[in-house]
Each structure stands twice: as structure tokens, then as C-alpha cells.
Design an enzyme around this catalytic site. Structure first.
Site, mmCIF file in Angstrom:
data_model
loop_
_atom_site.group_PDB
_atom_site.id
_atom_site.type_symbol
_atom_site.label_atom_id
_atom_site.label_comp_id
_atom_site.label_asym_id
_atom_site.label_seq_id
_atom_site.Cartn_x
_atom_site.Cartn_y
_atom_site.Cartn_z
ATOM 1 N N LYS A 125 -3.019 -2.333 16.367
ATOM 2 C CA LYS A 125 -3.648 -1.274 15.648
ATOM 3 C C LYS A 125 -4.310 -0.182 16.566
ATOM 4 O O LYS A 125 -4.151 0.901 16.461
ATOM 5 C CB LYS A 125 -4.325 -1.979 14.526
ATOM 6 C CG LYS A 125 -3.384 -2.351 13.356
ATOM 7 C CD LYS A 125 -2.346 -1.158 12.587
ATOM 8 C CE LYS A 125 -1.440 -2.010 11.710
ATOM 9 N NZ LYS A 125 -0.474 -0.986 10.835
ATOM 10 N N SER A 164 -6.631 -0.488 10.560
ATOM 11 C CA SER A 164 -7.143 -1.730 10.002
ATOM 12 C C SER A 164 -8.553 -2.092 10.627
ATOM 13 O O SER A 164 -8.798 -1.830 11.658
ATOM 14 C CB SER A 164 -6.313 -2.837 10.409
ATOM 15 O OG SER A 164 -6.892 -4.155 9.959
ATOM 16 N N LEU A 197 13.207 -2.367 4.160
ATOM 17 C CA LEU A 197 13.546 -3.427 3.107
ATOM 18 C C LEU A 197 13.528 -4.895 3.754
ATOM 19 O O LEU A 197 13.955 -5.992 2.744
ATOM 20 C CB LEU A 197 14.647 -3.040 2.374
ATOM 21 C CG LEU A 197 14.714 -2.159 1.448
ATOM 22 C CD1 LEU A 197 15.771 -1.841 0.486
ATOM 23 C CD2 LEU A 197 13.447 -1.720 0.637
ATOM 24 N N TYR A 211 -2.388 -8.323 16.405
ATOM 25 C CA TYR A 211 -2.354 -7.596 15.387
ATOM 26 C C TYR A 211 -3.180 -6.667 15.759
ATOM 27 O O TYR A 211 -3.017 -5.179 15.411
ATOM 28 C CB TYR A 211 -2.326 -8.319 14.077
ATOM 29 C CG TYR A 211 -2.675 -7.240 12.821
ATOM 30 C CD1 TYR A 211 -1.702 -6.472 12.483
ATOM 31 C CD2 TYR A 211 -3.851 -7.137 12.244
ATOM 32 C CE1 TYR A 211 -1.498 -5.680 11.225
ATOM 33 C CE2 TYR A 211 -3.895 -6.319 11.143
ATOM 34 C CZ TYR A 211 -2.699 -5.557 10.845
ATOM 35 O OH TYR A 211 -2.866 -4.628 9.665
ATOM 36 N N PHE A 235 3.153 3.599 7.500
ATOM 37 C CA PHE A 235 2.843 2.244 7.004
ATOM 38 C C PHE A 235 3.657 1.030 7.862
ATOM 39 O O PHE A 235 3.149 -0.055 7.855
ATOM 40 C CB PHE A 235 2.920 2.106 5.549
ATOM 41 C CG PHE A 235 1.974 2.868 4.715
ATOM 42 C CD1 PHE A 235 0.846 2.335 4.679
ATOM 43 C CD2 PHE A 235 2.338 3.878 4.170
ATOM 44 C CE1 PHE A 235 -0.034 2.929 3.730
ATOM 45 C CE2 PHE A 235 1.707 4.838 3.179
ATOM 46 C CZ PHE A 235 0.663 4.261 2.992
ATOM 47 N N LEU A 285 -6.446 -13.811 -0.139
ATOM 48 C CA LEU A 285 -7.147 -14.574 -1.419
ATOM 49 C C LEU A 285 -6.985 -14.432 -2.612
ATOM 50 O O LEU A 285 -6.891 -15.193 -3.232
ATOM 51 C CB LEU A 285 -8.719 -14.395 -0.632
ATOM 52 C CG LEU A 285 -9.731 -14.850 -1.325
ATOM 53 C CD1 LEU A 285 -9.576 -16.455 -1.381
ATOM 54 C CD2 LEU A 285 -10.829 -14.416 -1.238
ATOM 55 N N GLY A 330 -9.868 -17.043 14.138
ATOM 56 C CA GLY A 330 -9.998 -15.589 14.109
ATOM 57 C C GLY A 330 -10.450 -14.704 13.021
ATOM 58 O O GLY A 330 -10.685 -13.827 12.952
ATOM 59 N N ASP A 331 -11.144 -15.729 11.832
ATOM 60 C CA ASP A 331 -11.633 -15.043 10.758
ATOM 61 C C ASP A 331 -13.021 -14.518 11.165
ATOM 62 O O ASP A 331 -13.883 -15.494 11.364
ATOM 63 C CB ASP A 331 -11.762 -15.999 9.496
ATOM 64 C CG ASP A 331 -10.882 -15.666 8.559
ATOM 65 O OD1 ASP A 331 -9.977 -14.764 8.691
ATOM 66 O OD2 ASP A 331 -10.402 -16.549 7.799
ATOM 67 N N ILE A 368 0.668 -1.330 0.070
ATOM 68 C CA ILE A 368 -0.038 0.014 -0.215
ATOM 69 C C ILE A 368 0.738 1.361 0.043
ATOM 70 O O ILE A 368 0.537 2.279 -0.618
ATOM 71 C CB ILE A 368 -0.864 -0.150 1.279
ATOM 72 C CG1 ILE A 368 -1.818 -1.303 1.154
ATOM 73 C CG2 ILE A 368 -1.970 1.273 1.286
ATOM 74 C CD1 ILE A 368 -2.629 -1.517 2.483
ATOM 75 N N ARG A 387 -10.561 -20.633 9.258
ATOM 76 C CA ARG A 387 -9.140 -20.183 9.903
ATOM 77 C C ARG A 387 -9.486 -19.433 11.034
ATOM 78 O O ARG A 387 -10.368 -18.576 11.302
ATOM 79 C CB ARG A 387 -8.635 -19.171 8.994
ATOM 80 C CG ARG A 387 -7.140 -18.622 9.017
ATOM 81 C CD ARG A 387 -6.508 -17.998 7.807
ATOM 82 N NE ARG A 387 -7.509 -16.579 7.494
ATOM 83 C CZ ARG A 387 -7.044 -15.954 6.611
ATOM 84 N NH1 ARG A 387 -5.906 -16.194 6.030
ATOM 85 N NH2 ARG A 387 -7.691 -14.797 6.515
ATOM 86 N N ASN A 422 -10.242 -4.693 2.883
ATOM 87 C CA ASN A 422 -9.456 -5.639 2.239
ATOM 88 C C ASN A 422 -8.594 -5.048 1.109
ATOM 89 O O ASN A 422 -9.460 -5.018 0.059
ATOM 90 C CB ASN A 422 -10.223 -7.005 1.835
ATOM 91 C CG ASN A 422 -10.232 -7.813 3.164
ATOM 92 O OD1 ASN A 422 -11.097 -7.399 3.973
ATOM 93 N ND2 ASN A 422 -9.554 -9.103 3.237
#
Ligand code: UFG
Length: 350
Positions: free
Chosen positions: A153, A122, A39, A149, A78, A198, A292-293, A18, A290, A178
């Protein structure tokens, strides 16, 4: 922000997915991106606009030197670790890079009088949070992150908000849904190692360059049983960063804004769209959910329209998939990413 001629914008993690698309959008807007990236997961080849400094987000001295040397007047942040699954295994790393890294950046910004910040947040801050599966999510919805995660955030957002109140920083946290697709130029695109998202995995499967896709669950409380997500073209997301940087906000304001389309697409709908674009069905099997989805993550985007005067322009599912496919057929970098077993570094860029 004071646009001035050639205003320099620090872009931490600007060699990532992004970040690189946002650097291009800044350049096209007449601003000068100053890319600051370790990097460890970003790509030097993705840095095509503005200046480049290789550095770690936890290195306050290097950040301060970069801000001074380039006359930075605003920042877009970011840099950080992004893999939800890995955050469960290594929460310590995520708190160190994402939270401590943001503390370091905030100190450098206030030390050098940089008054404007856009933060990469997020939809992971929401989790499922007691919502019905088909409800869109407004910014003031319950925050119930389902992973370390998401916790990091949310912690960063709260820290930035307090910093705005205390030091007069003006900041916008963009909560991405997404991110997908690629710049139509073919110069920059999505290249995560390992790839877990995905759309690139479905394309690789359809092209015969990766294993058959596993659909993670078809027993959710959604119309076709697979998860619903709000896919937003990465160039629309990049445009939202420029809009957030330029939004007319009072000094000391902190705003959190969803960036999505307001429409959900199911995993099986994405599989269908990829099959049509490639001209060959995506080979897939149905697997377990999966961990946590959430069943559904779809943005309420009213606030992005009213506060940032932003609406998505390139985010139809077919357009996203077509642009992603162009990139995946001929990536300029990161093409070895599907090779099994390649280790990623500790520092990542979104
Ligand atoms: N999926 C599959 N098979 C796969 C990969 C994904 O079925 O091989 C499904 C997932 O279960 C999910 C959907 O496809 O329902 C999208 O999954 P992605 O991994 O592409 O994206 P996520 O929704 O998991 O993740 C995104 C961002 C994260 C962010 C998260 C917030 O990429 O950075 O949303 O929940 F944290």
C-alpha cells in the site's frame, strides 16, 4: 473532477465490500460507476448500480477498453489483495496484484487522459511506528508497515505521488482504519472468504453460527489490555471516496488522508457491543496475540475534515454493530463463507 452529466467513474474492485458501498454512494450522487472486477473474491450480486465489466487489474488492454467504451473521466482503485496474514506467506502475490496491478492501471489512466484518482490505502502503512498506545496517528506519522500488505500500500502511494508530479494526475490516497457495518438497505454488506474480521466473527459466534471468538491478546498496553481500533462505518467510508473525488485540488496534487473517527474501541468493548445487540453474550476465549497486530491504531482525522469537508455520520459502535447484525442475519450473498476450507481465488476486491 468535472462532474458533467452522468460522469463515468471507473471503480476497480467495485464488487467487493467497500467498493460496492462506494458504487452506491456514487450513484446516489448522480455519477455512473463502471465496476471493473475479476469476481475472484467480489460478488456479482453486489453490483447493483452502474455498469459491470469482468476483468483482471493486471490486464492493461481490458482496462483501456473499459475506459474508452464508457468515457471514464475519473477512477477509484480498490482492486487488490487484502489479507494481512496471507501477505506474509505470499508476498510475491501481493506485489504482483497490488503494485504491478496499480502500475497497469496508472498507465491506462494516463494513456486515456483520466486525470483524477482515489486510491484505497490503509492504516497498515503506519504499523506501530514507535507511537504511544493511546496516541492518534496523523498522516505524517512514521511509516513502518508491519506486513507485506502494508508495504504494497505504501509503495502504491509513493508511485501514485510520483505519477501526479510527472503526468499531472490529481490523486487522493484514503488510509482506511477499520471498515465495518453494512448498508441499512440490507442489499450489500461484508462477505470475505475466509472471514477474518472481528465484528462479523463476533456476531457469528453470538448467533451460534460460528465458533467462539478468540480474543487475540489481553496483555497489550491499553486500558483493558485488548487492542484498540478505530471502527468506521462502511457508508461513511464510501462518502469519503465521493468527497475525495470532488475535492477542490490543483492539478498534479497528491494527498494522503486518514479515514476513521478519531476514537478507539477495544476488542473487549466490541465484544460487549455485539452481545448487547444480539441479546446474548459473545462466547469467547482469550488467545495469544496475532502476529503483526499493533496495540492501537486510531486516526487523527483533522485532515479529512479540512481537506475533504468530511466527517463520519454513522460510525457510533452501536450503529455499526446494528447494521452489521442486520446483514449477518440475512446476507444477500456470501452466506457460505463460514464453511471451513473454501479456497479463495488469487485476485481480491476490497
Ligand atoms: N481480533 C480478535 N479476534 C479475531 C479477529 C480479530 O481478537 O478473531 C482483533 C484483532 O487482534 C484486532 C481487532 O480485533 O485487534 C480488529 O481485527 P480485524 O482483523 O477486524 O482488523 P485489523 O485491525 O487486523 O485489520 C484492519 C483491516 C486491514 C488493515 C489493518 C491495518 O481490515 O485491511 O486494519 O492494520 F490492513
Amino acid at each position: 473532477m468535472d462532474r458533467g452529466l452522468e460522469a463515468a467513474v471507473l471503480v476497480t474492485g467495485g464488487a467487493g465490500y467497500i467498493g460496492a458501498h462506494t458504487a452506491k454512494a456514487l450513484h446516489e450522487r448522480g455519477l455512473t460507476p463502471v465496476i471493473y472486477d475479476s469476481l475472484s473474491s467480489g460478488y456479482r450480486e453486489a453490483v447493483r448500480w452502474g455498469h459491470f465489466v469482468q476483468g483482471d487489474i493486471r490486464d492493461g488492454r481490458a482496462l483501456a477498453d473499459t475506459i474508452q467504451a464508457h468515457g471514464v473521466t475519473a477512477a477509484i482503485h480498490f482492486a487488490g489483495l487484502i489479507e494481512v496474514g496471507r501477505s506474509v506467506a505470499r508476498p510475491d502475490l501481493f506485489w504482483e496484484h497490488n503494485v504491478a496491478g496499480t502500475v497497469t492501471l496508472l498507465s491506462a489512466l494516463s494513456e486515456h487522459g483520466v486525470g483524477r484518482l482515489v486510491f484505497s490505502s490503509s492504516a497498515a502503512v503506519y504499523g506501530q511506528g514507535g507511537r504511544g498506545p493511546l496516541e492518534t496517528i496523523p498522516e505524517d506519522a512514521v511509516k513502518a508497515p508491519a506486513s507485506p500488505y502494508g508495504d504494497t500500500k505504501l509503495a502504491c502511494e509513493r508511485m501514485i505521488e510520483a505519477q501526479c508530479a510527472a503526468y499531472g494526475l490529481t490523486a487522493v490516497a484514503l488510509r482506511y482504519f477499520n471498515a465495518a457495518g453494512a448498508d441499512p438497505s440490507g442489499l450489500i454488506g461484508e462477505a470475505h472468504e475466509p472471514e477474518t474480521h472481528l465484528i462479523p466473527l463476533a456476531i457469528a459466534a453470538a448467533l451460534g453460527e460460528g465458533p467462539p471468538l478468540t480474543v487475540f491478546g489481553t496483555d497489550f498496553d491499553t486500558p483493558d489490555g485488548s487492542c484498540l481500533r478505530d471502527y468506521i462505518h462502511v457508508n461513511d467510508l464510501a462518502a469519503a471516496h465521493v468527497a475525495a473525488l470532488e475535492a477542490d485540488l490543483p492539478q498534479g496534487a497528491f494527498e494522503a488522508v486518514n479515514v476513521g473517527t478519531g476514537y478507539g474501541a477495544s476488542v473487549l468493548q466490541v465484544v460487549g457491543a455485539v452481545g448487547r445487540a444480539v441479546g446474548r453474550p459473545v462466547p469467547y476465549t482469550i488467545g495469544a496475540r496475532r502476529t503483526g497486530d499493533p496495540a492501537s491504531l486510531v486516526a487523527d482525522v483533522a485532515r479529512a475534515g479540512s481537506l475533504l469537508d468530511w466527517t463520519p455520520k454513522s460510525s457510533s459502535l452501536d450503529r455499526i454493530v446494528a447494521d452489521a447484525l442486520r446483514w449477518e442475519r440475512c446476507p444477500c450473498y456470501g452466506s457460505g463463507r463460514r464453511s471451513a476450507g473454501k479456497q479463495h481465488g488469487a485476485e481480491a476486491a476490497v
